[in-house]
Design a protein around this motif. Sequence first.
Motif, PDB file in Angstrom:
ATOM      1  N   GLN A 100       0.666  -1.423  -0.379  1.00 37.32           N
ATOM      2  CA  GLN A 100      -0.202   0.394  -0.293  1.00 37.32           C
ATOM      3  C   GLN A 100       1.009   1.329   0.090  1.00 37.32           C
ATOM      4  OE1 GLN A 100      -2.553  -0.214   3.388  1.00 37.32           O
ATOM      5  NE2 GLN A 100      -3.950  -1.413   2.253  1.00 37.32           N
ATOM      6  N   ASP A 101       2.339   1.067   0.377  1.00 36.96           N
ATOM      7  CA  ASP A 101       3.045   2.254   0.280  1.00 36.96           C
ATOM      8  C   ASP A 101       3.314   2.544  -1.276  1.00 36.96           C
ATOM      9  OD1 ASP A 101       4.472   4.362   1.245  1.00 36.96           O
ATOM     10  OD2 ASP A 101       6.553   3.338   0.535  1.00 36.96           O
ATOM     11  N   PRO A 102       3.095   4.186  -1.293  1.00 36.52           N
ATOM     12  CA  PRO A 102       3.568   4.293  -2.845  1.00 36.52           C
ATOM     13  C   PRO A 102       4.453   4.587  -3.967  1.00 36.52           C
ATOM     14  CG  PRO A 102       2.520   6.485  -1.823  1.00 36.52           C
ATOM     15  CD  PRO A 102       1.854   5.037  -1.064  1.00 36.52           C
ATOM     16  N   GLY A 103       4.841   4.358  -2.703  1.00 36.80           N
ATOM     17  CA  GLY A 103       6.562   5.034  -2.373  1.00 36.80           C
ATOM     18  C   GLY A 103       7.970   4.280  -2.716  1.00 36.80           C
ATOM     19  N   ASN A 104       7.770   2.292  -1.512  1.00 39.81           N
ATOM     20  CA  ASN A 104       7.589   1.189  -2.680  1.00 39.81           C
ATOM     21  C   ASN A 104       7.390   1.126  -3.826  1.00 39.81           C
ATOM     22  OD1 ASN A 104       8.835   0.196  -0.457  1.00 39.81           O
ATOM     23  ND2 ASN A 104       7.201  -0.328   0.896  1.00 39.81           N
ATOM     24  N   VAL A 105       5.960   1.007  -3.957  1.00 42.90           N
ATOM     25  CA  VAL A 105       5.310   0.797  -5.821  1.00 42.90           C
ATOM     26  C   VAL A 105       6.242   1.395  -6.513  1.00 42.90           C
ATOM     27  CG1 VAL A 105       3.616   0.536  -7.085  1.00 42.90           C
ATOM     28  CG2 VAL A 105       2.856  -0.149  -4.742  1.00 42.90           C
ATOM     29  N   GLY A 106       6.574   2.161  -6.020  1.00 45.32           N
ATOM     30  CA  GLY A 106       7.385   3.259  -7.243  1.00 45.32           C
ATOM     31  C   GLY A 106       8.243   3.123  -7.236  1.00 45.32           C
ATOM     32  N   THR A 107       9.167   2.803  -6.298  1.00 46.04           N
ATOM     33  CA  THR A 107      10.420   2.423  -6.601  1.00 46.04           C
ATOM     34  C   THR A 107      10.441   0.549  -7.170  1.00 46.04           C
ATOM     35  OG1 THR A 107      11.153   3.247  -4.032  1.00 46.04           O
ATOM     36  CG2 THR A 107      12.483   1.552  -5.277  1.00 46.04           C
ATOM     37  N   VAL A 108       9.824   0.330  -6.787  1.00 42.16           N
ATOM     38  CA  VAL A 108       9.653  -1.367  -7.495  1.00 42.16           C
ATOM     39  C   VAL A 108       9.445  -0.993  -9.177  1.00 42.16           C
ATOM     40  CG1 VAL A 108       8.731  -3.133  -8.048  1.00 42.16           C
ATOM     41  CG2 VAL A 108       9.172  -3.008  -5.883  1.00 42.16           C
ATOM     42  N   ILE A 109       8.790  -0.662  -9.588  1.00 41.47           N
ATOM     43  CA  ILE A 109       8.505   0.319 -10.904  1.00 41.47           C
ATOM     44  C   ILE A 109       9.973   0.425 -11.479  1.00 41.47           C
ATOM     45  CG2 ILE A 109       7.531   1.541 -12.420  1.00 41.47           C
ATOM     46  CD1 ILE A 109       4.668   1.207 -11.312  1.00 41.47           C
ATOM     47  N   ARG A 110      10.557   1.315 -10.835  1.00 40.75           N
ATOM     48  CA  ARG A 110      11.995   2.564 -10.943  1.00 40.75           C
ATOM     49  C   ARG A 110      12.869   0.439 -10.980  1.00 40.75           C
ATOM     50  NH1 ARG A 110      15.167   7.070  -8.320  1.00 40.75           N
ATOM     51  NH2 ARG A 110      16.538   6.874  -9.639  1.00 40.75           N
ATOM     52  N   THR A 111      13.300   0.009 -10.053  1.00 44.79           N
ATOM     53  CA  THR A 111      14.269  -0.933 -10.004  1.00 44.79           C
ATOM     54  C   THR A 111      13.991  -2.121 -11.480  1.00 44.79           C
ATOM     55  OG1 THR A 111      13.897  -0.583  -8.358  1.00 44.79           O
ATOM     56  CG2 THR A 111      15.025  -2.375  -9.008  1.00 44.79           C
ATOM     57  N   ALA A 112      12.340  -2.045 -11.778  1.00 39.27           N
ATOM     58  CA  ALA A 112      12.051  -3.068 -12.541  1.00 39.27           C
ATOM     59  C   ALA A 112      12.756  -2.611 -13.592  1.00 39.27           C
ATOM     60  CB  ALA A 112      10.628  -3.393 -13.251  1.00 39.27           C
ATOM     61  N   ASN A 113      12.178  -0.984 -14.501  1.00 40.42           N
ATOM     62  CA  ASN A 113      13.268  -0.431 -15.625  1.00 40.42           C
ATOM     63  C   ASN A 113      14.049  -0.689 -15.801  1.00 40.42           C
ATOM     64  OD1 ASN A 113      13.059   2.317 -17.249  1.00 40.42           O
ATOM     65  ND2 ASN A 113      12.001   1.418 -17.992  1.00 40.42           N
ATOM     66  N   ALA A 114      14.654  -0.264 -14.490  1.00 40.47           N
ATOM     67  CA  ALA A 114      16.592  -0.678 -14.976  1.00 40.47           C
ATOM     68  C   ALA A 114      17.304  -1.464 -15.138  1.00 40.47           C
ATOM     69  CB  ALA A 114      17.078   0.334 -13.558  1.00 40.47           C
ATOM     70  N   LEU A 115      16.366  -2.629 -14.579  1.00 38.56           N
ATOM     71  CA  LEU A 115      17.184  -3.728 -14.599  1.00 38.56           C
ATOM     72  C   LEU A 115      16.495  -4.757 -16.116  1.00 38.56           C
ATOM     73  CD1 LEU A 115      17.552  -4.938 -11.149  1.00 38.56           C
ATOM     74  CD2 LEU A 115      19.375  -3.716 -12.661  1.00 38.56           C
ATOM     75  N   GLY A 116      15.545  -4.134 -16.784  1.00 40.45           N
ATOM     76  CA  GLY A 116      14.861  -5.194 -17.495  1.00 40.45           C
ATOM     77  C   GLY A 116      13.830  -6.353 -17.741  1.00 40.45           C
ATOM     78  N   VAL A 117      13.524  -5.894 -16.184  1.00 36.94           N
ATOM     79  CA  VAL A 117      11.699  -7.075 -15.617  1.00 36.94           C
ATOM     80  C   VAL A 117      10.652  -6.948 -16.587  1.00 36.94           C
ATOM     81  CG1 VAL A 117      10.057  -8.003 -13.926  1.00 36.94           C
ATOM     82  CG2 VAL A 117      12.995  -6.834 -13.152  1.00 36.94           C
ATOM     83  N   ASP A 118      10.094  -7.895 -16.887  1.00 41.70           N
ATOM     84  CA  ASP A 118       8.916  -7.594 -18.330  1.00 41.70           C
ATOM     85  C   ASP A 118       8.170  -6.545 -17.476  1.00 41.70           C
ATOM     86  OD1 ASP A 118      10.521  -8.874 -20.329  1.00 41.70           O
ATOM     87  OD2 ASP A 118      10.177 -10.695 -19.949  1.00 41.70           O
ATOM     88  N   ALA A 119       7.874  -6.913 -16.554  1.00 45.25           N
ATOM     89  CA  ALA A 119       5.908  -6.642 -16.190  1.00 45.25           C
ATOM     90  C   ALA A 119       6.432  -6.566 -14.767  1.00 45.25           C
ATOM     91  CB  ALA A 119       4.811  -7.035 -16.766  1.00 45.25           C
ATOM     92  N   VAL A 120       5.144  -5.607 -14.064  1.00 42.54           N
ATOM     93  CA  VAL A 120       5.863  -5.501 -12.357  1.00 42.54           C
ATOM     94  C   VAL A 120       3.745  -5.721 -12.544  1.00 42.54           C
ATOM     95  CG1 VAL A 120       5.284  -3.429 -10.190  1.00 42.54           C
ATOM     96  CG2 VAL A 120       7.368  -3.092 -12.087  1.00 42.54           C
ATOM     97  N   VAL A 121       3.384  -5.986 -11.733  1.00 40.64           N
ATOM     98  CA  VAL A 121       1.693  -6.633 -11.497  1.00 40.64           C
ATOM     99  C   VAL A 121       1.672  -6.752 -10.429  1.00 40.64           C
ATOM    100  CG1 VAL A 121       0.427  -8.877 -11.865  1.00 40.64           C
ATOM    101  CG2 VAL A 121       1.919  -8.875 -13.416  1.00 40.64           C
ATOM    102  N   LEU A 122       0.141  -5.686 -10.027  1.00 42.41           N
ATOM    103  CA  LEU A 122      -0.107  -5.204  -9.083  1.00 42.41           C
ATOM    104  C   LEU A 122      -1.487  -5.747  -8.549  1.00 42.41           C
ATOM    105  CD1 LEU A 122       0.428  -1.290  -8.897  1.00 42.41           C
ATOM    106  CD2 LEU A 122       1.695  -3.456  -8.073  1.00 42.41           C
ATOM    107  N   VAL A 123      -1.623  -6.650  -7.583  1.00 49.16           N
ATOM    108  CA  VAL A 123      -2.192  -7.453  -7.359  1.00 49.16           C
ATOM    109  C   VAL A 123      -3.137  -7.392  -6.011  1.00 49.16           C
ATOM    110  CG1 VAL A 123      -3.386 -10.030  -6.631  1.00 49.16           C
ATOM    111  CG2 VAL A 123      -1.753  -9.859  -8.065  1.00 49.16           C
ATOM    112  N   GLY A 124      -4.597  -7.157  -5.461  1.00 45.59           N
ATOM    113  CA  GLY A 124      -5.014  -6.947  -4.854  1.00 45.59           C
ATOM    114  C   GLY A 124      -5.132  -5.463  -4.140  1.00 45.59           C
ATOM    115  N   ASP A 125      -4.733  -5.315  -2.953  1.00 45.71           N
ATOM    116  CA  ASP A 125      -5.118  -3.808  -2.190  1.00 45.71           C
ATOM    117  C   ASP A 125      -3.265  -3.124  -2.995  1.00 45.71           C
ATOM    118  OD1 ASP A 125      -6.316  -1.568  -1.533  1.00 45.71           O
ATOM    119  OD2 ASP A 125      -6.082  -2.564   0.458  1.00 45.71           O
ATOM    120  N   CYS A 126      -2.907  -2.962  -3.282  1.00 42.50           N
ATOM    121  CA  CYS A 126      -2.019  -2.410  -3.366  1.00 42.50           C
ATOM    122  C   CYS A 126      -2.266  -0.900  -3.613  1.00 42.50           C
ATOM    123  CB  CYS A 126      -0.738  -2.539  -5.050  1.00 42.50           C
ATOM    124  SG  CYS A 126      -0.056  -4.401  -4.929  1.00 42.50           S
ATOM    125  N   ALA A 127      -0.644   0.114  -3.487  1.00 41.25           N
ATOM    126  CA  ALA A 127      -1.269   1.616  -3.829  1.00 41.25           C
ATOM    127  C   ALA A 127      -1.479   1.651  -5.715  1.00 41.25           C
ATOM    128  CB  ALA A 127       0.545   1.872  -3.465  1.00 41.25           C
TER     129      ALA A 127
END
Length: 282
Positions: free
Chosen positions: A147-174
């Motif tokens: 639920q923390d938008p800072g964590n969700v944004g950080t994961v999106i940023r890191t995924a993009n930097a490392l070349g992970v193909d997709a970030v998936v949000l399930v349940g009650d995420c920010a």
Amino acid sequence: MDVSCFNPHHETFGVKGCRRVSCPRAGERACRFEKMERLSSRKNQYIQHLRKLAADNGYRARQGEYVLDGIKLLREALTCGAEVTSVLWSGEAECSVQGAAEYTAPRELVEYASPLKNAPGPVFTVKIPEQKPPERLDRMIVLENVQDPGNVGTVIRTANALGVDAVVLVGDCASVFAAKTARASMGALFRQPVLELSLDELTVLLHNKGMSLYGAALSDRAQDVRQVSLSRSAVAIGSEGQGLSGRLLAACDGEIIIPMEPESESLNAGVAASIIMWEMCR
């Protein structure tokens, strides 16, 4: 004031691919400034629209757009092909935003309309893109109830930097389209595929792509992440306080753990996901 059907945009602006963002010359800036509608009231319909986009996820979804703040994010959005639909400036335009509805207002009104405290401005709206998995899908990181938008944004940023193909949000995420999420992503939101799925939709997608699902868990069954092949796989991370739900763990093909010193209890979701994505991609 009812803003449920408000549409402030004269037309929409679509850009395909990445490009340089041009800065208008002084004369052009002055000309555009004179043509902008000048707003002065907190009760203005457009101002109310911006505030409701920031506060109401349902309204945001119905309108099909979200609101952000800051010239750096605006330039990143334009460079990466996001569809910017309107801009609220506190003075002359600092960059060219063709096709978007543009407004100007006093500094204090821009701050009132912004989704952020201590807003740098400008405030702008972006069309919510169509959600679809990328053609290549070999590595995914899944967040459940983070639920923390800072964590969700950080994961999106890191995924993009490392070349992970997709970030998936399930349940009650920010919300991926919350301003704090976008700010934490440092603009990666405009480049990184992000999917908001139910658990059932996730399992169908993984089955169709022939991918395995692992859950990060503190359990006796969990294997050291360094000893597990994570090729063609998705790894799920839960919130720091609750971990993964029993239902998601039941859908996993296996469980993994990040080895830590005995006195360490846990890592927050952003850090844990970043370590696992590094292991996925190295």
